[in-house]
Write an enzyme that holds these catalytic residues in place. Structure first.
Site, PDB file in Angstrom:
ATOM      1  N   HIS A   1       0.555  12.597   1.773  1.00  0.00           N
ATOM      2  CA  HIS A   1       0.962  11.782   0.622  1.00  0.00           C
ATOM      3  C   HIS A   1       1.890  12.601  -0.282  1.00  0.00           C
ATOM      4  CE1 HIS A   1       0.840   9.401  -2.995  1.00  0.00           C
ATOM      5  NE2 HIS A   1       0.367  10.441  -3.632  1.00  0.00           N
TER       6      HIS A   1
ATOM      7  N   ARG B   1       3.541   6.573   6.769  1.00  0.00           N
ATOM      8  CA  ARG B   1       3.760   7.863   6.115  1.00  0.00           C
ATOM      9  C   ARG B   1       3.379   8.954   7.105  1.00  0.00           C
ATOM     10  NH1 ARG B   1      -0.760   8.531   2.242  1.00  0.00           N
ATOM     11  NH2 ARG B   1      -1.555  10.173   3.569  1.00  0.00           N
TER      12      ARG B   1
ATOM     13  N   TYR C   1      -8.962  12.279   6.039  1.00  0.00           N
ATOM     14  CA  TYR C   1      -9.251  10.838   6.083  1.00  0.00           C
ATOM     15  C   TYR C   1      -8.512  10.081   7.180  1.00  0.00           C
ATOM     16  CZ  TYR C   1      -5.022  10.996   3.148  1.00  0.00           C
ATOM     17  OH  TYR C   1      -3.769  11.254   2.667  1.00  0.00           O
TER      18      TYR C   1
HETATM   19  C1  LIG Z   1      -1.233   4.220 -12.408  1.00  0.00           C
HETATM   20  C2  LIG Z   1      -1.405   5.336 -11.432  1.00  0.00           C
HETATM   21  N1  LIG Z   1      -2.623   5.574 -10.902  1.00  0.00           N
HETATM   22  C3  LIG Z   1      -2.801   6.590 -10.040  1.00  0.00           C
HETATM   23  C4  LIG Z   1      -1.757   7.380  -9.670  1.00  0.00           C
HETATM   24  C5  LIG Z   1      -1.980   8.533  -8.708  1.00  0.00           C
HETATM   25  N2  LIG Z   1      -1.332   8.223  -7.440  1.00  0.00           N
HETATM   26  C6  LIG Z   1      -0.082   8.653  -7.183  1.00  0.00           C
HETATM   27  S1  LIG Z   1       0.504   8.035  -5.776  1.00  0.00           S
HETATM   28  C7  LIG Z   1      -0.911   7.204  -5.439  1.00  0.00           C
HETATM   29  C8  LIG Z   1      -0.992   6.351  -4.203  1.00  0.00           C
HETATM   30  C9  LIG Z   1       0.155   5.394  -4.136  1.00  0.00           C
HETATM   31  O1  LIG Z   1       0.124   4.634  -2.980  1.00  0.00           O
HETATM   32  P1  LIG Z   1       1.236   3.588  -2.642  1.00  0.00           P
HETATM   33  O2  LIG Z   1       1.497   2.681  -3.798  1.00  0.00           O
HETATM   34  O3  LIG Z   1       0.852   2.941  -1.367  1.00  0.00           O
HETATM   35  O4  LIG Z   1       2.563   4.440  -2.446  1.00  0.00           O
HETATM   36  P2  LIG Z   1       2.838   5.674  -1.461  1.00  0.00           P
HETATM   37  O5  LIG Z   1       2.626   6.924  -2.245  1.00  0.00           O
HETATM   38  O6  LIG Z   1       1.953   5.562  -0.287  1.00  0.00           O
HETATM   39  O7  LIG Z   1       4.283   5.558  -1.091  1.00  0.00           O
HETATM   40  C10 LIG Z   1      -1.841   7.433  -6.450  1.00  0.00           C
HETATM   41  C11 LIG Z   1      -3.210   6.891  -6.469  1.00  0.00           C
HETATM   42  C12 LIG Z   1      -0.499   7.101 -10.248  1.00  0.00           C
HETATM   43  N3  LIG Z   1       0.594   7.828  -9.952  1.00  0.00           N
HETATM   44  N4  LIG Z   1      -0.351   6.084 -11.107  1.00  0.00           N
END
Ligand SMILES: Cc1ncc(C[n+]2csc(CCOP(=O)(O)OP(=O)(O)O)c2C)c(N)n1
Lengths: 382, 324
Positions: A277, A273, A286
């Site tokens: 985010h 990425r 971080y």
């Molecule tokens: C069930 C849930 N918990 C927390 C969140 C908040 N949140 C949104 S994206 C994220 C990180 C997601 O990481 P990843 O699955 O690696 O996908 P990326 O965004 O890096 O593509 C979090 C904690 C959420 N959307 N859904």
């Protein structure tokens, strides 16, 4: 630590000893692989290049729109263009996609109007595209939930006799996207269990972009992600997610495997990425700049351009044309985004149920009457 | 006395809780280095270490479920749900396990846990980031539910919730995180489960909690210009309800209006209206009214200002109440 199973310790890093399918090096040199091959010609590669450039330009424009206050939020896909475009272009004409909230490149390949993606982030609706026409489900914000939907959809395809018939005009599969963080969710484990038990024609395409907001992949997994699915009886493999040719080749093979009735596959696309985010996030809190630099040298677009320039598959005029097209796309998207009409709360009452309830009708009427009191008082709407 | 934001007050309160009891542990997504997406836990991992401020894997059911296990070993876990909508993957653990373990064990087991939930809308977010799920938890016996509206309560109530031997669902109004107010670090805090009369009045009682308290306080000021004397109550505790404060005020003014962001249907306002009607029937000059979110899912953000109860809708309800 005792040698229980030859597993490395918890800090070994879920990305250590990278071993993945790669067909195009960061320098733009094509290399062979025993199992996976990209059989398309240079025109097709030029098409993938175009998809990636347009995806990136759109993504940058959306980020700019957010910075200017025109979008509430944006989740950039900068750096993940090859994983998205490669996997999406491998889809057959009847396959269905279940995305997260970051699959802007996949959406473009399936013909979703990019402005429809912006509507969501601008706060106009929660997703306004026709999921059946585009074979692209709504964006899913709750992490991991879509992997179960994808599995159920795949189970439906199977029931409908659209899997393993041997007829390429009929057979279909499902491609489910998820992030590295999502692999920690119970829903994702349950999707693995269901898809394996029912031999569902689904491909899980995990973009391991190394981070789940501030948490590195080591926080989610002690082993490389692609090894996780085998415990569920699902073959897993890792691909260089910054290599569009390899992403295409492995996804194509996995989808074909699913369509033929051989069940699910898990693909870990090893990528990064590059941006934040989301636009609310500050990765400098971080993440080290060195790491970003390391990945910048593995840019998914630059290597395709280098290859095409060297192979003669595209010339300067082609690259200039694509750049111009990208600028036009950005301008068009910007204009149409700013022109979007605001929604109306009165309409929202009609969208809750298929069969309207008396209580909601009453609330809608009461609210309309309430709004009228302002029109009377001020000679205009609120 | 210091002035700080709700977010900073929670941070200071959590810090004191961590200092006061080595058994207190915090767990949640991104709460370590990042300090949480709202920065409520900023600096705590640095000062208390990774064992006490745990950056959890991305799994809410896991966060709450492992906290149950830690509580069984005598720890006092404080879980952060990143956003209200993402509490739902942990719903099973909360309502089936956290809430019931004491009852199932005939009172032998306690669940001294806090589940912090940033709640409500008004921040222009996308789906699932603006929910008001309090009624689900108030409906579940075994849970206690509170909502803070200002920095002083944030500072004290988080410490009281951590110290409580019952599981507490702790709602934090995310659109007020950055509003400042005075914190009395020295004084005696008000009991955790007590409502507070914020402003005295004689004509109508406005009752709210969390993010809506400010809207009601502003409405009371606006109504004053029209010669109306409004009493405002900050409910603070949603379960158990502090009915004594509610009934006393209703008996005084004869009119009660409950204001919350959550949809009205089977919401907390309904419970308050029913109990107030039962207890104050002969004092009421008008039916208990509710001003709430509509019974639609939380709308896209361009509509949230219209969806959320605002000053005008509250004043309209005041007019309606007084018209009886
Ligand atoms: C069930 C849930 N918990 C927390 C969140 C908040 N949140 C949104 S994206 C994220 C990180 C997601 O990481 P990843 O699955 O690696 O996908 P990326 O965004 O890096 O593509 C979090 C904690 C959420 N959307 N859904």
């Amino acid at each position: 630590m005792s040698e229980l199973s030859g597993l490395a310790g918890p800090r070994a890093g879920a990305g250590a000893d990278i071993d993945y399918v790669q067909l195009l090096t960061p320098e733009g040199v094509r290399i062979g692989n025993d199992e996976y091959d990209f059989t398309g010609d240079d025109d097709q590669i030029a098409g993938l290049y175009r998809d990636m450039v347009l995806t990136r330009r759109f993504d940058l424009e959306a980020t700019a729109l957010q910075r200017q206050g025109e979008l509430g939020l944006w989740a950039p896909c900068l750096g993940q263009e090859a994983a998205q475009v490669g996997s999406a272009r491998a889809l057959g004409p009847r396959d269905h996609v279940f995305p997260t909230y970051r699959e802007h490149g996949v959406a473009r390949c399936l013909g979703v109007d990019p402005v429809d993606l912006l509507r969501m982030f601008r706060g106009i609706d929660h997703g306004n595209w026709d999921v059946e026409t585009h074979r692209f489900n709504l964006y899913t914000v709750v992490i991991g939930a879509q992997t179960l939907h994808a599995t159920g959809y795949a189970m439906g395809l199977e029931r409908d006799g659209l899997v393993g018939t041997g007829d390429p005009e009929r057979d279909a599969a499902v491609l489910a996207y998820l992030g590295d963080g999502a692999t920690s969710q119970g829903d994702v484990s349950e999707a693995f269990v269901f898809s394996a038990s029912y031999n569902a024609p689904v491909v899980f395409f995990c973009q391991n972009n190394q981070w789940a907001i501030s948490e590195p992949i080591e926080r989610q997994s002690r082993i490389p992600l692609h090894k996780r699915s085998s415990g569920f009886g699902i073959p897993g493999l890792r691909v260089d997610g910054n290599d569009v040719l390899a992403s295409y080749a492995v996804t194509q093979k996995a989808l074909e495997h699913a369509r033929s009735g051989n069940g699910p596959t898990f693909i870990e696309a090893y990528t990064y990425r590059m941006g934040a985010h989301t636009t609310s996030d500050d990765p400098t809190k971080y993440r080290l700049a060195d790491e970003v630099e390391h990945w910048r040298l593995r840019d998914p677009i630059a290597r395709v351009r280098a290859y095409l320039a060297r192979s003669g598959g595209a010339d300067d005029a082609f690259f200039a044309r694509i750049d111009a097209e990208a600028e036009d796309l950005a301008a068009d998207v910007r204009k149409r985004c700013l022109d979007l009409a605001d929604p109306s709360l009165i309409d929202a009452f009609d969208q809750v149920y298929a069969e309207q309830t008396p209580y909601l009708t009453e609330q809608q009427a009461a609210y309309a009457a309430y709004l009228e009191t302002f029109e009377d008082a001020e000679g205009g709407t609120r | 006395m210091t002035t700080m934001t709700i977010a900073k007050a929670l941070n200071a309160g959590l810090r004191r809780a961590l200092e006061a009891d080595p058994k207190v542990v915090l767990a949640g997504e991104d709460i370590g280095k990042l300090g949480g997406v709202f920065r409520v836990t900023e600096g705590l991992q640095k000062d208390f270490g990774e064992a006490r401020v745990i950056d959890s894997p991305l799994a809410e059911s896991g966060i709450v479920g492992t906290s149950v296990g830690m509580a069984l070993r005598g720890y006092r876990p404080v879980c952060e749900m990143q956003f209200d909508g993402f509490t739902m993957p942990a719903f099973d653990q909360i309502v089936n396990q956290v809430a019931k373990l004491r009852f199932r064990s005939g009172g032998r087991i306690t669940m001294p846990m806090v589940i912090r939930i940033p709640c409500g809308g008004g921040i222009g977010a996308v789906e699932h980031h603006s929910e008001s799920p309090e009624a689900y938890f108030c409906h579940t016996a075994g849970l206690k539910v509170v909502a803070v509206s200002n920095p002083n309560d944030a500072y004290w109530m988080i410490q009281q919730a951590v110290a409580s031997d019952d599981p507490v669902i702790f709602f934090e109004p995310k659109r007020r995180y950055h509003e400042r107010g005075e914190v009395q670090e020295a004084g005696e805090p008000r009991p955790l489960h007590s409502a507070q009369v914020l402003r005295e009045g004689t004509d109508v009682t406005l009752l709210a909690y969390g993010p809506m308290v400010k809207v009601c306080a502003d409405a009371a000021v606006a109504a004053e210009d029209e010669g109306r004397s409004i009493e405002v109550i900050d409910l603070r505790t949603l379960s158990p309800l502090d009915m004594s404060v509610i009934t006393r005020s209703t008996e005084k003014t004869g009119r009660l209006i409950v204001v919350h962001e959550a949809p009205g249907n089977a919401g907390l306002g309904a419970e308050i209206a029913a109990r107030t009607t039962e207890q104050c029937f002969y004092s009421l000059e008008a039916p208990v009214l509710r001003v709430t979110g509509f019974d639609t899912p939380y709308p896209p953000s361009r509509l949230e200002e219209e969806y959320l109860p605002d000053l005008d809708r509250v004043l309209d309800a005041v007019d309606r109440s007084l018209a009886y």
